[in-house]
Design an enzyme around this catalytic site. Structure first.
Site, PDB file in Angstrom:
ATOM      1  N   GLY A  40      45.608  36.518  45.587  1.00 27.03           N
ATOM      2  CA  GLY A  40      46.696  35.638  44.722  1.00 27.03           C
ATOM      3  C   GLY A  40      46.440  35.413  43.122  1.00 27.03           C
ATOM      4  N   THR A 224      47.914  42.311  26.946  1.00 30.61           N
ATOM      5  CA  THR A 224      46.457  42.800  28.667  1.00 30.61           C
ATOM      6  C   THR A 224      46.699  44.212  28.234  1.00 30.61           C
ATOM      7  OG1 THR A 224      47.111  42.448  31.130  1.00 30.61           O
ATOM      8  CG2 THR A 224      45.594  40.764  29.555  1.00 30.61           C
ATOM      9  N   GLY A 226      44.800  47.206  30.391  1.00 37.87           N
ATOM     10  CA  GLY A 226      43.827  47.677  31.296  1.00 37.87           C
ATOM     11  C   GLY A 226      42.309  48.050  30.830  1.00 37.87           C
ATOM     12  N   ARG A 228      42.201  49.659  28.176  1.00 34.91           N
ATOM     13  CA  ARG A 228      41.894  49.855  26.935  1.00 34.91           C
ATOM     14  C   ARG A 228      41.739  48.406  26.390  1.00 34.91           C
ATOM     15  NH1 ARG A 228      46.684  51.225  24.464  1.00 34.91           N
ATOM     16  NH2 ARG A 228      47.637  51.009  27.093  1.00 34.91           N
ATOM     17  N   THR A 254      41.683  45.643  41.072  1.00 36.62           N
ATOM     18  CA  THR A 254      42.047  44.222  41.901  1.00 36.62           C
ATOM     19  C   THR A 254      42.332  43.097  40.859  1.00 36.62           C
ATOM     20  OG1 THR A 254      42.607  45.961  44.218  1.00 36.62           O
ATOM     21  CG2 THR A 254      43.451  44.147  44.038  1.00 36.62           C
ATOM     22  N   ASP A 258      43.599  38.988  36.956  1.00 30.16           N
ATOM     23  CA  ASP A 258      43.381  37.514  37.030  1.00 30.16           C
ATOM     24  C   ASP A 258      42.294  37.272  36.085  1.00 30.16           C
ATOM     25  OD1 ASP A 258      46.257  37.920  38.175  1.00 30.16           O
ATOM     26  OD2 ASP A 258      45.169  38.136  40.199  1.00 30.16           O
ATOM     27  N   GLY A 319      37.102  43.903  45.233  1.00 32.20           N
ATOM     28  CA  GLY A 319      37.638  42.793  45.449  1.00 32.20           C
ATOM     29  C   GLY A 319      38.131  42.276  44.815  1.00 32.20           C
TER      30      GLY A 319
HETATM   31  O1  RIB Z   1      46.108  40.315  40.633  1.00 32.62           O
HETATM   32  C1  RIB Z   1      45.961  40.454  41.706  1.00 32.62           C
HETATM   33  C2  RIB Z   1      46.902  39.678  43.303  1.00 32.62           C
HETATM   34  O2  RIB Z   1      47.842  40.264  43.131  1.00 32.62           O
HETATM   35  C3  RIB Z   1      45.561  40.005  44.707  1.00 32.62           C
HETATM   36  O3  RIB Z   1      44.623  39.112  44.566  1.00 32.62           O
HETATM   37  C4  RIB Z   1      46.936  40.129  45.343  1.00 32.62           C
HETATM   38  O4  RIB Z   1      46.672  38.847  46.251  1.00 32.62           O
HETATM   39  C5  RIB Z   1      48.120  39.449  44.678  1.00 32.62           C
HETATM   40  O5  RIB Z   1      48.048  38.610  44.366  1.00 32.62           O
HETATM   41 NA    NA Z   2      36.524  43.820  41.825  1.00 27.10          NA
END
Ligand code: RIB
Ligand code: NA
Length: 339
Positions: A40, A224, A226, A228, A254, A258, A319
């Site tokens: 999330g 942002t 990526g 770059r 992924t 964040d 993860g």
């Molecule tokens: O930005 C990555 C997140 O987007 C993942 O953890 C997923 O849950 C979605 O919310």
């Molecule tokens: Na990761």
């Protein structure tokens, strides 16, 4: 006072399948591995802030199910304040089925569940409350309903708290108030395109897009990019900030965005405190920094460089939250706030 960050956003249990390539419609494909993880966007950003040792509060909702309670336990483990995480009965915790290919690229589906039950009048976000006034920086995204997101931004503005709007996932038809209440907006390239309608295919185009964004309210854009890195724009000034380190291997991107937003917010809180004059509210410090060509620019670039490092470390491991670096894993000097 200590640096502190408040995040309003979503909790999703990430259900990650590692696949040799993305499946096409109608295809059944063998994955190589399955993993669950706390995700999330909001929860990820809060986790990155907390892993860097910053006092972090999260405002959100989980369901009264196995995932929801695991989320609460994990928040406590990571050191995130959970007094404002409500448990909603009768709905499931948000989930995110994710495919990650062999290059670390992902595709994500989110099923909001309890996240949709965060309301502006919910017990943990009363409009007259002051959850954010202990924070220096408030971070929001677009994975929970707009009403509580805007309520939190208004509250932050009223208390002189700095706001960072991470407009993810990209969405059309947003109210003008969202960017009007943003001190810093931090989109990626597709989000920038969606928010501005501008092309994002060259540095000149990006620069123009940031100017279009700033006309909608925020005095500062942190884009942002990526692999770059990122770019900083304030007024007519624009600078691209490359990552500065090459990940050993890109395993899973992924949540790298964040990690960037959470660590940027953390570093910004440190720099705001370092620069604040006695009694000055965080937002006043930021606005002063934004109008100071040397100190402000130097501090913001330092925040971006540090966030680039955290995000690039996160892609080296599988993860989201579990792949984020802790403060002791970072190169020395990243938290240096003396100029
Ligand atoms: O930005 C990555 C997140 O987007 C993942 O953890 C997923 O849950 C979605 O919310
Ligand atoms: Na990761």
């Amino acid at each position: 006072m200590e640096p502190s960050v408040c995040v309003v956003g979503a909790c999703n249990m990430d259900l990650v399948a590692y696949v040799p390539r993305m499946p096409v419609i109608g295809e059944t494909l063998h994955g190589t591995k399955f993993q669950m993880g706390f995700g999330g966007k909001g929860a990820n950003q809060a986790a990155q802030a907390a892993k860097l040792g910053t006092a972090t509060t999260f405002i959100g909702r989980v369901g009264d199910d196995v995932f929801g309670h695991q989320f609460l336990d994990n928040f406590k483990k990571v050191g995130i304040r959970t007094d404002h995480v409500g448990v909603v009965s009768g709905v499931s915790t948000g989930v995110a089925p994710i495919n990650v290919d062999q290059h670390g690229a992902n595709s994500i589906v989110i099923v909001n569940g309890a996240n949709d039950h965060l309301t502006e009048n919910g017990p943990s976000l009363p409009p007259s409350g002051n959850q954010t006034d202990c924070a220096l920086v408030l971070v929001v995204q677009l994975e929970v309903p707009l009403a509580p997101t805007l309520a939190a931004l208004r509250l932050a503005r009223a208390h002189g708290v700095v706001t960072i709007v991470n407009p993810a996932p990209a969405r059309e038809g947003l109210p003008a108030e969202l960017l009007a209440l943003a001190d810093i907006v931090s989109p990626n390239e597709p989000e920038t395109h969606m928010l501005t309608g501008c092309p994002v295919d060259s540095e000149a185009a990006l620069r123009q897009a940031t100017e279009t964004l700033m006309r909608q309210g925020p005095p500062c854009v942190v884009l942002t990019l990526g692999a770059r890195g990122a770019a900083l724009a304030v007024g007519s000034r624009f600078e691209q900030v490359p990552v500065g380190r090459t990940p050993a291997k890109v395993v899973d991107t992924t949540g790298a965005g964040d990690s960037f937003v959470g660590s940027f917010a953390t570093l910004l809180a440190h720099h705001l405190l370092a620069s604040a004059t006695p009694g000055e509210q965080p937002r006043a410090t930021l606005l002063r920094l934004l109008s100071s060509p040397h100190e402000g620019w130097t501090r913001l670039l330092a925040c971006i460089r540090g966030a680039n490092v955290c995000a690039s470390m996160s892609v080296e491991r599988e993860g989201t939250q579990c792949s984020y670096p802790t403060r002791d894993q970072l190169p020395a000097g990243l938290f240096e706030t003396r100029l």
